[in-house]
Motif scaffolding. Structure first.
Motif, PDB file in Angstrom:
ATOM      1  N   UNK A 178       0.415 -15.565  -2.564  1.00  0.00           N
ATOM      2  CA  UNK A 178       1.271 -15.845  -3.727  1.00  0.00           C
ATOM      3  C   UNK A 178       1.498 -14.561  -4.542  1.00  0.00           C
ATOM      4  N   UNK A 179       0.401 -13.861  -4.799  1.00  0.00           N
ATOM      5  CA  UNK A 179       0.466 -12.633  -5.595  1.00  0.00           C
ATOM      6  C   UNK A 179       1.362 -11.600  -4.920  1.00  0.00           C
ATOM      7  N   UNK A 180       1.182 -11.449  -3.625  1.00  0.00           N
ATOM      8  CA  UNK A 180       1.986 -10.498  -2.868  1.00  0.00           C
ATOM      9  C   UNK A 180       3.477 -10.832  -3.005  1.00  0.00           C
ATOM     10  N   UNK A 181       3.817 -12.140  -2.920  1.00  0.00           N
ATOM     11  CA  UNK A 181       5.217 -12.548  -3.053  1.00  0.00           C
ATOM     12  C   UNK A 181       5.785 -12.178  -4.420  1.00  0.00           C
TER      13      UNK A 181
ATOM     14  N   UNK B 234      -0.803 -11.743 -15.080  1.00  0.00           N
ATOM     15  CA  UNK B 234      -0.126 -12.001 -13.807  1.00  0.00           C
ATOM     16  C   UNK B 234      -0.824 -13.160 -13.091  1.00  0.00           C
ATOM     17  N   UNK B 235      -2.139 -13.145 -13.125  1.00  0.00           N
ATOM     18  CA  UNK B 235      -2.917 -14.211 -12.488  1.00  0.00           C
ATOM     19  C   UNK B 235      -2.590 -15.574 -13.100  1.00  0.00           C
TER      20      UNK B 235
ATOM     21  N   UNK C 144      -5.435  -7.635  -9.923  1.00  0.00           N
ATOM     22  CA  UNK C 144      -4.926  -8.987 -10.197  1.00  0.00           C
ATOM     23  C   UNK C 144      -5.771 -10.017  -9.445  1.00  0.00           C
ATOM     24  N   UNK C 145      -6.011  -9.694  -8.183  1.00  0.00           N
ATOM     25  CA  UNK C 145      -6.735 -10.631  -7.331  1.00  0.00           C
ATOM     26  C   UNK C 145      -8.150 -10.895  -7.863  1.00  0.00           C
ATOM     27  N   UNK C 146      -8.703  -9.908  -8.547  1.00  0.00           N
ATOM     28  CA  UNK C 146     -10.050 -10.051  -9.089  1.00  0.00           C
ATOM     29  C   UNK C 146     -10.041 -10.681 -10.486  1.00  0.00           C
ATOM     30  N   UNK C 147      -8.841 -10.906 -11.066  1.00  0.00           N
ATOM     31  CA  UNK C 147      -8.774 -11.438 -12.432  1.00  0.00           C
ATOM     32  C   UNK C 147      -9.367 -12.845 -12.470  1.00  0.00           C
ATOM     33  N   UNK C 148      -9.988 -13.220 -13.585  1.00  0.00           N
ATOM     34  CA  UNK C 148     -10.593 -14.558 -13.691  1.00  0.00           C
ATOM     35  C   UNK C 148      -9.602 -15.659 -13.341  1.00  0.00           C
TER      36      UNK C 148
ATOM     37  N   UNK D 131       0.817  -1.221   0.000  1.00  0.00           N
ATOM     38  CA  UNK D 131       0.000   0.000   0.000  1.00  0.00           C
ATOM     39  C   UNK D 131       0.846   1.265   0.000  1.00  0.00           C
ATOM     40  N   UNK D 132       2.164   1.102  -0.165  1.00  0.00           N
ATOM     41  CA  UNK D 132       3.029   2.278  -0.203  1.00  0.00           C
ATOM     42  C   UNK D 132       2.608   3.224  -1.324  1.00  0.00           C
ATOM     43  N   UNK D 133       2.279   2.654  -2.478  1.00  0.00           N
ATOM     44  CA  UNK D 133       1.707   3.504  -3.526  1.00  0.00           C
ATOM     45  C   UNK D 133       0.326   2.983  -3.875  1.00  0.00           C
ATOM     46  N   UNK D 134      -0.539   3.928  -4.191  1.00  0.00           N
ATOM     47  CA  UNK D 134      -1.901   3.547  -4.531  1.00  0.00           C
ATOM     48  C   UNK D 134      -1.924   2.716  -5.814  1.00  0.00           C
ATOM     49  N   UNK D 135      -1.004   3.043  -6.741  1.00  0.00           N
ATOM     50  CA  UNK D 135      -0.965   2.325  -8.014  1.00  0.00           C
ATOM     51  C   UNK D 135      -0.673   0.840  -7.782  1.00  0.00           C
ATOM     52  N   UNK D 136       0.292   0.554  -6.913  1.00  0.00           N
ATOM     53  CA  UNK D 136       0.627  -0.843  -6.630  1.00  0.00           C
ATOM     54  C   UNK D 136      -0.533  -1.542  -5.920  1.00  0.00           C
ATOM     55  N   UNK D 137      -1.119  -0.858  -4.949  1.00  0.00           N
ATOM     56  CA  UNK D 137      -2.249  -1.441  -4.213  1.00  0.00           C
ATOM     57  C   UNK D 137      -3.408  -1.750  -5.163  1.00  0.00           C
ATOM     58  N   UNK D 138      -3.666  -0.823  -6.073  1.00  0.00           N
ATOM     59  CA  UNK D 138      -4.755  -1.034  -7.036  1.00  0.00           C
ATOM     60  C   UNK D 138      -4.435  -2.203  -7.964  1.00  0.00           C
ATOM     61  N   UNK D 139      -3.174  -2.274  -8.395  1.00  0.00           N
ATOM     62  CA  UNK D 139      -2.753  -3.370  -9.285  1.00  0.00           C
ATOM     63  C   UNK D 139      -2.944  -4.714  -8.570  1.00  0.00           C
ATOM     64  N   UNK D 140      -2.524  -4.738  -7.321  1.00  0.00           N
ATOM     65  CA  UNK D 140      -2.678  -5.953  -6.506  1.00  0.00           C
ATOM     66  C   UNK D 140      -4.143  -6.404  -6.480  1.00  0.00           C
ATOM     67  N   UNK D 141      -5.019  -5.472  -6.195  1.00  0.00           N
ATOM     68  CA  UNK D 141      -6.427  -5.864  -6.064  1.00  0.00           C
ATOM     69  C   UNK D 141      -7.065  -6.220  -7.412  1.00  0.00           C
TER      70      UNK D 141
END
Lengths: 499, 96
Positions: A362-365, A392-393, A345-349, A333-343
């Protein structure tokens, strides 16, 4: 001369207050409709009669800038003024053509807030005096021509760009805390999306007031204003230097002058800029051209309702919702862009078939490890990466399903990063699929054993290290594709059978 | 309420005006007169009146954040007392 005994062994504490100037990301300027995109334009092309202070021109307040400042005020737990207005500050330098700056003096938009800053696991509450709006000044280019004449050239494009000033109380107690405070403010403006926060380009700049005092007392020595700190590191270095300089002066029994000093980055020192010959006479008075603001509470509520989630809240939610460690969640969450990308990805099919917490871990790693390394190496902003969240997913699913092992996964990620190809194609083209078939591995193991009789002998003498070496050899021959666990098992079997 | 010569000199410096000794005496009188005129306002009881700088009664005059065309560069620079290429040229502004 008697050396005062009181100068010996006194424990001094550092007292710092910061003034942060933030250029707001509005499309137009603060008081006129010229474009605020000053840096990309040819000189003196984003200029109108208001910028030049021509007779008969009339400034008008940019509503978006007011709302951005209210957002900042709310994020810093401030009161939002019910009555606010602008003031005229006399200013006799050519970087403001009008001869004055329209700023705010006694009725800032926001006041009386605070933020909590964590430094080395100690939380300190820094009070925010005020957040107000003003305008940036022209850019001056200092010249010396072939005749030896020294003069300045003025580009008025930047003049009138909305500038928000955040003033803290002198509650900061160390250069490190000052750095954390600044990084927190920076994170907030980035999350709110109200400024680019670019320090090198001057969109986010900081002046400091620093003094020292005997710990436990409230009477400080003279304070010094420090300017020209253009990075978080410079702020830390300049304030460390200054705190030390002041301690040495006092210990020598010398006087600390009240002055403005500038940080010189390449020499890593502060130097005196201007001794206060005569105090600035700003002659503030209410700006007659701008009617006052009366801020209805429902306007404030509306803005509050539309405030995005900030870094700390997001971090805590990531821990709660995805079971991440506080450490990983902080980094994500250091940058909003990274946090948004993370979420995203997590929502990707691709990741919907993995348990949520497993997918998040796994994604975080991958994001904090290899992906982050690639971003830093290439200096590419995460918003411009060729790797879509779905791509990425897919990679993570291949790795999780053991289609590829970790080292191949890193190769796939790098190629994906460079080319934008999907993982499935890269694995096929580069022949990276994991070898899990025991007979195929057995064949490679036999090659490795034959080629390394010394290691085999070592192992038989009980050297466990030799096994690792042989696994390494198998990896080398298989280009990293052999399954490490199965390989180790098969090597052991082979060596036992060989006895 | 008479202004001192020092105050007049200070005001002239703030306004970036070079004035002669004779001017100083003249402005001393004139500015003092103006101040005296304003003294008349002291006669009014303003204890229950909020300070204002406005006579229009307007409030919250704001504009949406839209860009309109700026002046052509040549027009911007047309009043420049001293111009160099596409910039205003001014006497050196000392930063350090």
């Amino acid at each position: 001369m008697v050396v005062s005994q009181t100068t010996k062994n006194i424990d001094y504490e550092t007292v710092i207050g910061l003034e942060v100037h933030v250029q707001l990301s509005t499309k137009s300027k603060m008081y006129c409709s010229c474009s605020a995109a000053y840096s990309s334009a040819p000189p003196n092309t984003h200029v109108c009669p208001v910028c030049l202070g021509l007779p008969g021109s009339l400034p008008v307040i940019n509503k978006q800038a007011v709302e951005y400042t209210m957002m900042m005020g709310l994020a810093l737990n401030c009161n939002i003024a019910e009555h606010s207005h602008f003031d005229r500050k006399s200013y006799p330098y050519p970087d403001l053509m009008k001869g004055f700056q329209i700023s705010q003096y006694d009725a800032p938009l926001a006041y009386g807030g605070w933020i909590d800053i964590e430094t080395e696991q100690v939380v300190n509450r820094i009070r925010i005096t005020r957040v107000h709006l003003e305008e940036d000044v022209s850019k001056l280019l200092h010249q010396t021509n072939s005749l030896g004449e020294i003069y300045s050239l003025v580009d008025v494009n930047r003049s009138g760009v909305p500038l928000m000033e955040v003033v803290s109380e002198p509650d900061i107690r160390s250069p490190e805390e000052a750095r954390h405070y600044l990084m927190t403010l920076h994170s907030i403006v980035r999350y709110l999306g109200i400024s680019t926060g670019n320090m090198e380009e001057g969109s986010f700049r900081c002046d400091a007031n620093i003094s020292i005092r005997e710990r436990g007392t409230t009477r400080s020595n003279n304070k010094v204003e420090v300017k020209n700190m253009n990075s978080f590191k410079a702020v830390y270095q300049a304030l460390s230097f200054e705190a030390q300089r002041q301690r040495e002066l006092v210990q020598k029994g010398e006087h600390i002058s009240m002055e403005t000093r500038g940080w010189v980055d390449n020499k890593e020192i502060t130097v005196s800029q201007r001794s206060k010959e005569y105090a600035h006479d700003y002659r503030y008075f209410p700006e007659p051209d701008l009617p006052p603001l009366v801020i209805e509470r429902n306007w404030v509520t509306e803005i509050q309702k539309n405030m995005p989630e900030l870094a700390q809240q997001k971090r805590d939610r990531f821990v709660e919702q995805y079971g991440l460690s506080l450490y990983d969640a902080s980094l994500l969450t250091e940058s909003r862009a990274l946090a948004d990308y993370f979420e995203t990805c997590l929502k990707s099919p691709a990741l919907q078939n993995l348990p949520k917490q497993k997918a998040a871990k796994e994604l975080s790693n991958w994001l904090l490890g290899e992906f982050n390394r690639l971003l830093n190496l290439s200096n590419i902003d995460i918003t411009r990466t060729k790797i879509t969240p779905q791509m990425m997913g897919e990679l993570i699913v291949f790795a999780n399903d053991n289609i590829i092992n970790i080292s191949s996964g890193k190769v796939v990620l790098e190629v994906m990063f460079q080319t934008g190809k999907i993982a499935k194609d890269i694995i096929a083209e580069m022949n990276l699929a994991r070898i899990g078939d025991t007979s195929a591995i057995d064949e490679i193991v036999k090659q490795a054993i034959q080629a390394n009789p010394d290691a085999v002998a070592d192992y038989k003498r009980g050297k466990e290290q030799a096994l690792k070496f042989l696994v390494g050899q198998v990896m080398r021959i298989s280009k990293g594709r052999a399954d490490a666990k199965i390989t180790a098992e098969i090597i052991k079997q082979n060596l036992i059978e060989g006895e | 309420m008479a202004l001192s010569r020092e105050e007049v000199e200070h005001i002239a410096r703030l306004a970036r005006l070079g004035i002669t000794e004779a001017d100083k005496d003249k402005f001393c009188d004139q500015l003092s007169n103006i101040l005296e005129q304003f003294q008349t306002l002291e006669e009014v009881d303003t204890n229950n009146v909020l300070p204002t700088a406005q006579v229009t009664d307007r409030q919250n005059s704001m504009r949406e954040d839209n860009i309109l065309p700026s002046l052509p560069q040549d027009a911007v620079l047309s009043n420049a007392p001293w111009r160099e290429q596409e910039y205003f040229r001014v006497r050196a502004v000392l930063e350090e």
